[in-house]
Motif scaffolding. Structure first.
Motif, short mmCIF file in Angstrom:
data_model
loop_
_atom_site.label_atom_id
_atom_site.label_comp_id
_atom_site.label_asym_id
_atom_site.label_seq_id
_atom_site.Cartn_x
_atom_site.Cartn_y
_atom_site.Cartn_z
N GLN A 1 0.80 -1.22 0.00
CA GLN A 1 0.00 0.00 0.00
C GLN A 1 0.84 1.28 0.00
OE1 GLN A 1 -3.70 -0.28 -0.12
NE2 GLN A 1 -3.10 1.71 -0.93
N MET A 2 2.15 1.16 0.21
CA MET A 2 3.01 2.36 0.26
C MET A 2 3.22 2.96 -1.12
SD MET A 2 3.78 2.89 3.44
CE MET A 2 5.30 3.79 3.55
N PHE A 3 3.22 2.11 -2.14
CA PHE A 3 3.39 2.59 -3.52
C PHE A 3 2.74 1.58 -4.46
CE2 PHE A 3 7.20 0.44 -2.03
CZ PHE A 3 7.32 -0.60 -2.94
N ILE A 4 2.47 2.02 -5.69
CA ILE A 4 1.80 1.15 -6.66
C ILE A 4 2.76 0.05 -7.09
CG2 ILE A 4 0.68 1.01 -8.91
CD1 ILE A 4 -0.09 3.98 -8.53
N GLU A 5 2.32 -1.17 -6.96
CA GLU A 5 3.11 -2.35 -7.31
C GLU A 5 2.31 -3.16 -8.33
OE1 GLU A 5 6.26 -4.11 -7.43
OE2 GLU A 5 6.32 -3.42 -5.36
N ALA A 6 3.00 -3.76 -9.30
CA ALA A 6 2.33 -4.61 -10.28
C ALA A 6 1.81 -5.87 -9.57
CB ALA A 6 3.30 -4.98 -11.40
N PRO A 7 0.70 -6.44 -10.05
CA PRO A 7 -0.04 -6.03 -11.25
C PRO A 7 -1.19 -5.07 -10.95
CG PRO A 7 -0.80 -8.18 -10.54
CD PRO A 7 0.26 -7.76 -9.56
N ALA A 8 -1.16 -3.94 -11.63
CA ALA A 8 -2.30 -3.04 -11.61
C ALA A 8 -3.40 -3.69 -12.44
CB ALA A 8 -1.91 -1.68 -12.19
N VAL A 9 -4.62 -3.73 -11.95
CA VAL A 9 -5.65 -4.51 -12.63
C VAL A 9 -6.93 -3.74 -12.95
CG1 VAL A 9 -6.53 -5.52 -10.48
CG2 VAL A 9 -6.88 -6.73 -12.60
N ILE A 10 -7.32 -2.77 -12.11
CA ILE A 10 -8.54 -2.02 -12.37
C ILE A 10 -8.27 -0.52 -12.22
CG2 ILE A 10 -10.94 -1.57 -11.70
CD1 ILE A 10 -11.10 -4.30 -10.49
N ILE A 11 -8.71 0.23 -13.22
CA ILE A 11 -8.67 1.68 -13.18
C ILE A 11 -10.11 2.17 -13.06
CG2 ILE A 11 -8.03 3.77 -14.44
CD1 ILE A 11 -5.59 2.07 -13.79
N GLU B 1 -5.33 5.32 -19.31
CA GLU B 1 -4.79 4.86 -18.03
C GLU B 1 -4.67 3.33 -18.01
OE1 GLU B 1 -7.51 6.65 -15.26
OE2 GLU B 1 -6.79 8.67 -15.68
N MET B 2 -5.58 2.63 -18.68
CA MET B 2 -5.51 1.17 -18.77
C MET B 2 -4.29 0.75 -19.59
SD MET B 2 -9.59 0.58 -19.35
CE MET B 2 -9.54 -1.19 -19.74
N ILE B 3 -4.00 1.49 -20.67
CA ILE B 3 -2.80 1.20 -21.47
C ILE B 3 -1.56 1.42 -20.61
CG2 ILE B 3 -1.41 2.03 -23.42
CD1 ILE B 3 -4.13 2.61 -24.81
N ALA B 4 -1.57 2.48 -19.80
CA ALA B 4 -0.44 2.73 -18.89
C ALA B 4 -0.28 1.57 -17.90
CB ALA B 4 -0.65 4.04 -18.15
N ALA B 5 -1.40 1.06 -17.38
CA ALA B 5 -1.34 -0.08 -16.45
C ALA B 5 -0.75 -1.31 -17.14
CB ALA B 5 -2.73 -0.39 -15.90
N GLN B 6 -1.15 -1.52 -18.39
CA GLN B 6 -0.61 -2.63 -19.18
C GLN B 6 0.91 -2.50 -19.31
OE1 GLN B 6 -1.59 -2.67 -23.48
NE2 GLN B 6 -2.73 -4.55 -23.06
N LYS B 7 1.38 -1.31 -19.66
CA LYS B 7 2.81 -1.07 -19.83
C LYS B 7 3.55 -1.14 -18.49
CE LYS B 7 2.43 1.68 -24.05
NZ LYS B 7 3.02 0.62 -24.87
N PHE B 8 2.91 -0.66 -17.44
CA PHE B 8 3.49 -0.71 -16.09
C PHE B 8 3.70 -2.15 -15.66
CE2 PHE B 8 2.74 -0.93 -11.45
CZ PHE B 8 3.71 -0.06 -10.99
N ASN B 9 2.70 -3.00 -15.89
CA ASN B 9 2.82 -4.42 -15.53
C ASN B 9 3.90 -5.10 -16.35
OD1 ASN B 9 0.72 -4.09 -13.71
ND2 ASN B 9 -0.84 -4.93 -15.06
N GLU B 10 3.92 -4.82 -17.66
CA GLU B 10 4.94 -5.43 -18.54
C GLU B 10 6.35 -5.05 -18.11
OE1 GLU B 10 3.82 -4.16 -22.45
OE2 GLU B 10 2.09 -5.51 -22.54
N ALA B 11 6.54 -3.78 -17.74
CA ALA B 11 7.87 -3.32 -17.32
C ALA B 11 8.32 -4.05 -16.06
CB ALA B 11 7.85 -1.81 -17.09
N GLY C 1 7.61 -7.16 -15.56
CA GLY C 1 7.67 -8.57 -15.89
C GLY C 1 6.38 -9.31 -15.60
N ASN C 2 5.30 -8.57 -15.32
CA ASN C 2 4.02 -9.19 -15.02
C ASN C 2 3.12 -9.07 -16.24
OD1 ASN C 2 1.30 -9.64 -14.00
ND2 ASN C 2 2.26 -9.59 -11.99
N LEU C 3 2.98 -10.14 -16.97
CA LEU C 3 2.23 -10.13 -18.22
C LEU C 3 0.76 -10.48 -17.98
CD1 LEU C 3 4.90 -11.78 -20.54
CD2 LEU C 3 4.51 -9.36 -20.08
N LEU C 4 0.11 -9.69 -17.15
CA LEU C 4 -1.31 -9.87 -16.87
C LEU C 4 -2.08 -9.69 -18.17
CD1 LEU C 4 -3.32 -10.23 -14.48
CD2 LEU C 4 -3.52 -7.75 -14.47
#
Length: 199
Positions: free
Chosen positions: A108-118, A136-146, A148-151
């Protein structure tokens, strides 16, 4: 440039997306009865938020209590962020804050992958927020990929508190459920959000 600069047309063009409209992309989801706490919060907050009409009131008095209920139901094993900076790729315009973001990480201290719902809050017209939410969903997709989480699927929602519209992003395909799901009752929206963050 920021998330709020994206219309549906612009986000489709800039990120070469295929948009699919109509029909629910969710399976048959059992509605979930809200806790007494949520019922009390909505009984008091809903009339005030809808009467004042401000986006801030709707966020604080309707949307936030619903999302906190989702977190409680999942034993606080997910994280919820509100108004957090989510700058992922400023060179692509994927910069700014998300109204609400849910992640499958308990951190909860900072956003950690996998981000799943915006969840994007709007004062009134839901359609006007769909381009911003999709960016923002595209950003979440790229954030997860960076990370290594291929949600496979990112979910999004645009809401004015009283009505909720859902969308999903898989690869380059964004699918929109054209139905608006009302609150009250909160049961169906609660069931859908819990399914999305758990799927």
């Amino acid at each position: 440039m920021a998330y709020s600069d994206f219309s549906l047309r612009k986000v489709k063009h800039d990120f070469n997306l295929t948009l699919v409209e109509g029909g629910s992309f969710l399976p048959e989801i059992e509605p979930i009865a809200p806790s007494h706490l949520l019922l009390e919060q909505l009984a008091e907050g809903l009339p005030v938020a809808l009467a004042t009409g401000s986006e801030k009131a709707r966020s604080e008095l309707i949307i936030s209590p619903v999302l906190m209920e989702v977190r409680r139901r999942l034993d606080r094993q997910i994280s919820l962020f509100s108004g957090e900076d989510f700058t992922v790729a400023p060179e692509l315009g994927l910069a700014g804050t998300c109204d609400f973001l849910l992640s499958r990480s308990p951190e909860q201290m900072f956003i950690e992958a996998p981000a799943v719902i915006i969840v994007e809050a709007k004062k009134a017209d839901l359609k006007s927020g769909m381009g911003q939410c999709l960016a923002e969903m595209i950003a979440a997709q790229k954030f997860n990929e960076a990370d290594g989480n291929l949600l496979r699927t990112i979910y999004g929602c645009v809401t004015n508190g009283g009505a909720w519209k859902f969308m999903q992003l898989e690869g380059q395909t964004a699918t929109f459920d054209l139905m608006e799901y009302p609150i009250p009752p909160v049961n169906q929206v609660l069931g859908m959000l819990i399914w999305m963050v758990s799927a």
